[in-house]
Design an enzyme around this catalytic site. Structure first.
Site, PDB file in Angstrom:
ATOM      1  N   CYS A 170      25.608  92.588 -67.385  1.00 11.51           N
ATOM      2  CA  CYS A 170      24.752  92.941 -66.239  1.00 11.51           C
ATOM      3  C   CYS A 170      23.331  93.300 -66.654  1.00 11.51           C
ATOM      4  O   CYS A 170      22.388  92.604 -66.308  1.00 11.51           O
ATOM      5  CB  CYS A 170      25.338  94.138 -65.497  1.00 11.51           C
ATOM      6  SG  CYS A 170      26.855  93.771 -64.648  1.00 11.51           S
TER       7      CYS A 170
HETATM    8  N1  LIG Z   1      32.241  92.889 -65.258  1.00  9.39           N
HETATM    9  C1  LIG Z   1      31.635  93.823 -64.562  1.00  9.39           C
HETATM   10  O1  LIG Z   1      31.819  95.014 -64.823  1.00  9.39           O
HETATM   11  C2  LIG Z   1      30.655  93.470 -63.435  1.00  9.39           C
HETATM   12  C3  LIG Z   1      30.115  94.518 -62.693  1.00  9.39           C
HETATM   13  C4  LIG Z   1      29.264  94.224 -61.640  1.00  9.39           C
HETATM   14  C5  LIG Z   1      28.961  92.907 -61.342  1.00  9.39           C
HETATM   15  N2  LIG Z   1      29.474  91.886 -62.086  1.00  9.39           N
HETATM   16  C6  LIG Z   1      29.142  90.522 -61.687  1.00  9.39           C
HETATM   17  O2  LIG Z   1      30.319  89.893 -61.187  1.00  9.39           O
HETATM   18  C7  LIG Z   1      30.306  88.507 -61.495  1.00  9.39           C
HETATM   19  C8  LIG Z   1      31.553  88.125 -62.276  1.00  9.39           C
HETATM   20  O3  LIG Z   1      31.549  88.854 -63.491  1.00  9.39           O
HETATM   21  P1  LIG Z   1      32.828  89.036 -64.392  1.00  9.39           P
HETATM   22  O4  LIG Z   1      32.480  90.102 -65.356  1.00  9.39           O
HETATM   23  O5  LIG Z   1      34.065  89.185 -63.583  1.00  9.39           O
HETATM   24  O6  LIG Z   1      32.862  87.596 -65.134  1.00  9.39           O
HETATM   25  P2  LIG Z   1      34.065  86.980 -65.982  1.00  9.39           P
HETATM   26  O7  LIG Z   1      33.448  85.977 -66.888  1.00  9.39           O
HETATM   27  O8  LIG Z   1      34.914  88.066 -66.544  1.00  9.39           O
HETATM   28  O9  LIG Z   1      34.958  86.249 -64.907  1.00  9.39           O
HETATM   29  C9  LIG Z   1      34.533  85.150 -64.164  1.00  9.39           C
HETATM   30  C10 LIG Z   1      35.746  84.253 -63.913  1.00  9.39           C
HETATM   31  O10 LIG Z   1      35.319  83.183 -63.089  1.00  9.39           O
HETATM   32  C11 LIG Z   1      35.947  82.002 -63.531  1.00  9.39           C
HETATM   33  N3  LIG Z   1      35.172  80.879 -63.045  1.00  9.39           N
HETATM   34  C12 LIG Z   1      34.040  80.337 -63.524  1.00  9.39           C
HETATM   35  N4  LIG Z   1      33.635  79.326 -62.743  1.00  9.39           N
HETATM   36  C13 LIG Z   1      34.531  79.210 -61.751  1.00  9.39           C
HETATM   37  C14 LIG Z   1      34.669  78.349 -60.650  1.00  9.39           C
HETATM   38  N5  LIG Z   1      33.782  77.391 -60.411  1.00  9.39           N
HETATM   39  N6  LIG Z   1      35.717  78.538 -59.838  1.00  9.39           N
HETATM   40  C15 LIG Z   1      36.633  79.509 -60.073  1.00  9.39           C
HETATM   41  N7  LIG Z   1      36.559  80.353 -61.097  1.00  9.39           N
HETATM   42  C16 LIG Z   1      35.528  80.206 -61.934  1.00  9.39           C
HETATM   43  C17 LIG Z   1      35.986  82.150 -65.039  1.00  9.39           C
HETATM   44  O11 LIG Z   1      36.965  81.310 -65.615  1.00  9.39           O
HETATM   45  C18 LIG Z   1      36.340  83.636 -65.172  1.00  9.39           C
HETATM   46  O12 LIG Z   1      37.730  83.850 -65.165  1.00  9.39           O
HETATM   47  C19 LIG Z   1      28.996  88.262 -62.256  1.00  9.39           C
HETATM   48  O13 LIG Z   1      28.020  87.901 -61.336  1.00  9.39           O
HETATM   49  C20 LIG Z   1      28.674  89.628 -62.820  1.00  9.39           C
HETATM   50  O14 LIG Z   1      27.290  89.789 -63.051  1.00  9.39           O
HETATM   51  C21 LIG Z   1      30.319  92.147 -63.138  1.00  9.39           C
END
Ligand SMILES: NC(=O)c1ccc[n+]([C@@H]2O[C@H](COP(=O)([O-])OP(=O)(O)OC[C@H]3O[C@@H](n4cnc5c(N)ncnc54)[C@H](O)[C@@H]3O)[C@@H](O)[C@H]2O)c1
Length: 447
Positions: free
Chosen positions: A284
């Protein structure tokens, strides 16, 4: 009845029926992207009685989840098995999106190699679900992004399919606020901001989240919700940048920056402590601010504060390595040929998430200078292959012999699981970037 009023009545009925299903928990929830954000949300909805279908493009993740296994350290396999028992299943078959009443998108939003927003995951997801959308569904985007994404990128792709936003399909943006390893908060107790494309969309969005989350905070638009998330993360980035700059000044002046921050934090109002470190990490804080700087340029604004914080924060690994080189030099050693053990590969303490961890950057700089780098992280036994970094390494066990065998130990992530006394007793030199060692010692250098 005029044709307009009959359409209006049908859509009100569609909205009311959807709100009712969401409220009485008979709605099917589809979560797209079963990562660090999507998986906990899946488990939360499943826990409170909703049928949940999870969508991902990663077949290995799908297979593991369907086998009742977890791939995130802090999520126990038993919670996945419990959800499986309640009907949760993971799939890569996006035609099944039509089964869901709510589709929540939690896919990555990284930066591309020019450090510009990479919306390809959000767009490919929207394009994958659009053919399977039907009347009476709500779509919520949770991925962090610049203001305007939901209405400019998702809405037209949905309306292209002949579905009207606000009457047929309800569209919201609701940012995620996970804080992995924080024992005080979990998904249900972290208030959730929600903005809708129309007031009907917002009403449905609030119904979607208010069952699962104790407090939902409605805002007037999707843009406002998108900007709220960016403000939260930019606030952290700027304040960490300030703390890092203070660290450099304090170092020159022979002042302990951590003692200063602890003392300042006794002020009961108007001061919030932020801590310096070896650089910014996680998915982030090093990334999200640049979603805004990019979008702001479209409006003729060139944000200086945000860029400056990014500059200060991203210069920290180099500063740390300079301190390390100086400390080795004082011991008549060069960086080239020295064995350096990095403590902690995760981007923050007590988690197993290495994304954007500054430890990688430290390892790259040290390796370029000829150091022989290894790492130890009890949460990450094997160094994973990252988009920008590839180290073929396994975590080194912390034993007196192993620690004594390194010329330098570089503490970059302060996991609670490390035995800091043992390390202090046997290390020839410790470069402490986290203020773990509060008492001066001949083998400890703050950086
Ligand atoms: N991890 C955190 O603590 C956190 C906190 C706040 C916001 N975010 C935001 O949330 C979003 C997701 O983050 P995350 O940490 O869960 O990412 P991540 O990489 O852990 O998970 C994303 C998932 O999406 C899947 N994916 C990718 N493309 C896809 C598609 N076209 N269709 C279906 N699935 C698909 C991936 O295989 C993966 O399993 C990002 O925008 C991030 O900035 C994350």
């Amino acid at each position: 009845m005029t044709p307009e009023s009959s359409t209006l009545n049908t859509s009100v009925a569609g909205k009311d029926a959807l709100v009712r299903k969401l409220t009485d928990r008979t709605a099917v929830i589809g979560i797209i992207g079963l990562g660090y954000v999507g998986l906990p949300l899946t488990l939360r909805y499943s826990d409170i009685g909703y049928k949940v279908v999870g969508f991902d493009i990663d077949d290995r993740k799908i297979a593991r989840l369907n086998a009742g296994e977890s791939y995130i350290e802090r999520i126990g396999a038993e919670t996945i098995q419990r959800a499986r028992g309640k009907g949760f299943e993971a799939t890569a078959d996006f035609s099944r999106c039509s089964e869901a009443d709510a589709l929540i998108i939690c896919v990555p939003t990284p930066l591309n190699k020019y450090r510009e927003p990479d919306l390809s995951f959000v767009i490919s997801t929207t394009e994958a679900i659009a053919p399977h959308l039907r009347k009476g569904q709500v779509v919520s985007l949770e991925s962090t992004t610049y203001p305007g994404t939901t209405d400019e990128e998702l809405a037209p792709r949905i309306e292209e399919r002949g579905l009207k936003i606000g009457t047929d399909v309800f569209l919201v943006f609701s940012p995620e606020r996970e804080d992995p390893s924080n024992p005080d908060y979990e998904t249900k107790t972290i208030p959730k901001v929600c903005g809708g494309s129309t007031s009907a969309c917002l009403e449905v969005g609030v119904a979607l989240y208010s069952q699962a989350i104790q407090k939902v905070v409605p805002v007037s638009s999707t843009k406002t919700a998108e900007m709220t998330k960016l403000l939260e993360n930019i606030h952290r980035s700027v304040n960490i940048g300030l703390a890092n700059e203070m660290k450099i000044i304090c170092d020159k002046m022979g002042i302990d920056v951590y003692e200063v921050i602890r003392a300042a934090a006794t002020k009961p109002f108007g001061f919030v402590p932020y801590y310096p470190g070896p650089g910014l990490g996680g998915h982030c804080i090093p990334i999200d601010p640049f979603y805004l700087t990019w979008k702001a340029r479209e409006y003729g604004v060139h944000p200086r504060f945000i860029e400056l914080a990014g500059e200060v924060n991203s210069s920290m690994p180099k500063w740390v390595v300079e301190k390390l080189a100086d400390a080795l030099n004082e011991r008549a050693k060069a960086v080239r040929g020295s064995r350096v053990l990095l403590l902690g590969l995760a981007y923050k303490k007590n988690v197993d998430d290495p994304r954007e961890s500054p430890t990688f950057e430290l390892m790259e700089i040290l390796r370029e200078k000829g150091a022989l780098v290894e790492y130890s992280d009890p949460h990450i036994p094997v160094c994973p292959r990252m988009r920008k970094h590839d180290f073929d390494l396994k975590s080194v066990e912390i034993t007196p012999e192993n620690i004594a065998g390194f010329d330098c130990v570089l503490l970059s992530t302060n996991h609670d699981a490390f035995d800091y006394d043992l390390i202090a007793k046997h290390a020839k030199l410790i470069i402490d970037t986290r203020g773990v060692y509060t008492r001066p010692a001949p083998n400890v250098v703050r950086a």
